[in-house]
Design an enzyme around this catalytic site. Structure first.
Site, mmCIF file in Angstrom:
data_model
loop_
_atom_site.group_PDB
_atom_site.id
_atom_site.type_symbol
_atom_site.label_atom_id
_atom_site.label_comp_id
_atom_site.label_asym_id
_atom_site.label_seq_id
_atom_site.Cartn_x
_atom_site.Cartn_y
_atom_site.Cartn_z
ATOM 1 N N LYS A 50 -27.763 -19.235 -86.647
ATOM 2 C CA LYS A 50 -27.464 -18.564 -87.554
ATOM 3 C C LYS A 50 -26.420 -18.105 -87.933
ATOM 4 C CE LYS A 50 -32.106 -16.877 -88.557
ATOM 5 N NZ LYS A 50 -32.947 -17.990 -87.206
ATOM 6 N N THR B 12 -34.302 -5.644 -71.663
ATOM 7 C CA THR B 12 -36.152 -5.239 -72.075
ATOM 8 C C THR B 12 -36.675 -6.672 -72.977
ATOM 9 O OG1 THR B 12 -35.613 -3.871 -73.974
ATOM 10 C CG2 THR B 12 -35.885 -2.571 -71.183
ATOM 11 N N LYS C 133 -31.047 -8.557 -84.728
ATOM 12 C CA LYS C 133 -30.849 -9.832 -84.912
ATOM 13 C C LYS C 133 -31.816 -9.763 -85.874
ATOM 14 C CE LYS C 133 -35.593 -10.591 -81.637
ATOM 15 N NZ LYS C 133 -35.635 -11.378 -81.337
ATOM 16 N N GLY D 196 -41.858 -18.288 -79.051
ATOM 17 C CA GLY D 196 -43.133 -16.971 -78.797
ATOM 18 C C GLY D 196 -41.854 -15.586 -78.953
#
Length: 336
Positions: free
Chosen positions: A131, A13, A89, A174
């Protein structure tokens, strides 16, 4: 490639999960089953409105957490391909909730691997991040650990005909929680908070991320970390593109942040190959013939000491190109 196949997306999702769902159903309407696996019932409910069962009988929604191995085993039953996008995250949230981050990003990765090995899954593609390269924050460290787990999983598959591979890329333009939607919202207040003026980031569109996942599903031999060749942007150029008349207020770097990001370190260069559209970091010990791989993909070993850093990148977005990309990929009402 995906016709009559069953695919499951963990974290389905999220921004990339939704983009993958849209793309797969458009390109492969004959997909057998597409399972959206996530723990957020509200997001699943909202996504179900876009994919009603009457029109999309192949789409299934499965509530579950990657921390729960038994639930994963049940969800993976009959699945051919798994795309592992579930993760905690946000860098600063992970810094203050380290145990939660480890449970999801490391424990969850191990659970995905073990569940895939116990079922008939053919290929797992795990999403990584820039990262994870030379990490200085917990989020990056957990994703590096996750990368290592998925690469090493190819060594423990035994007679199981399964492949594990990883895709690593920069900021997804985005995506939820990323800088561009944040600045678009802050623009209304007239002030854009800047961490450090010199900050740079890699940039990839959602479609670019989708294409990369599907490329890995189609071409991976097992154990690769795929890295796209993408441009960088300067944080100040983002600010100028979105709010040229706003105050650009420097607030300082947040816990765990870097000024520049990396996707390949100089230490990785000894195992990194250029395969055209992408770089690929190979395992130090492959389960297949390296010379055959090089011949098949026309792969070229990068120069010793090569590093891929957002601050020293050779390709850059400009203020104008960023405005065009924002209108095309983030906000169609944005004025260029």
């Amino acid at each position: 490639m995906l016709h009559n196949k069953s695919i499951l997306i963990t974290g389905g999702t999220g921004s990339l999960g939704k983009a993958l769902t849209h793309h797969i159903l458009k390109k492969w309407p004959g997909v057998k089953r597409l399972v959206i696996f996530s723990r957020d019932e509200q997001k699943q409910y909202e996504m179900e409105q876009d994919y009603p069962v009457a029109k999309y009988p192949q789409v299934r929604f499965f509530i579950g957490d990657v921390r729960d191995r038994e639930r994963l085993v049940r969800a993976f039953s009959g699945i051919d391909y798994v795309i592992h996008a579930a993760a905690m995250k946000h860098v600063h949230i992970a810094e203050y909730n380290p145990d939660e981050c480890v449970k999801t990003n490391v424990g969850g990765a191990e659970n995905v691997i073990q569940a895939a090995l116990q079922t008939q899954v053919q290929h797992v593609v795990a999403l990584s991040t820039d990262k994870a390269c030379a990490p200085i924050n917990l989020y990056g460290a957990t994703k590096l650990t996750s990368d290592k787990l998925f690469v090493a999983a190819n060594n423990i598959r035994g007679q199981n005909n399964i492949k594990f591979s990883v895709v690593r890329y920069g900021n997804v333009m985005g995506s939820n929680g990323s800088v561009i939607p944040f600045f678009l919202k802050k623009k209304e207040e007239g002030v854009l908070p800047i961490t450090v003026k010199e900050m740079t980031r890699f940039n990839i569109t959602l479609q670019g991320g989708v294409d990369m996942v599907l490329h890995a599903l189609k071409t991976a031999w097992g154990g690769e970390i795929f890295i796209p060749k993408i441009p960088s942007y300067k944080i100040m150029d983002i600010a100028k593109a979105i709010g040229p008349d706003c105050e650009h207020k420097v607030i300082g770097i947040r816990p765990g942040e870097k000024i520049h990001e990396e996707m390949i370190t100089s230490s990785d260069s000894f195992f990194t190959y250029d395969i055209g559209e992408y770089f690929v970091i190979l395992p130090q010990a492959t389960m297949w013939n390296l010379n055959e791989f090089i011949s098949n993909f026309k792969a070229k070993l990068v120069p010793s000491g090569f590093a891929y850093n957002s601050g020293t990148n050779t390709e850059w977005e400009t203020v104008d190109s960023l405005r065009t990309l924002i209108k095309e990929h983030v906000d169609p009402n944005f004025k260029v």
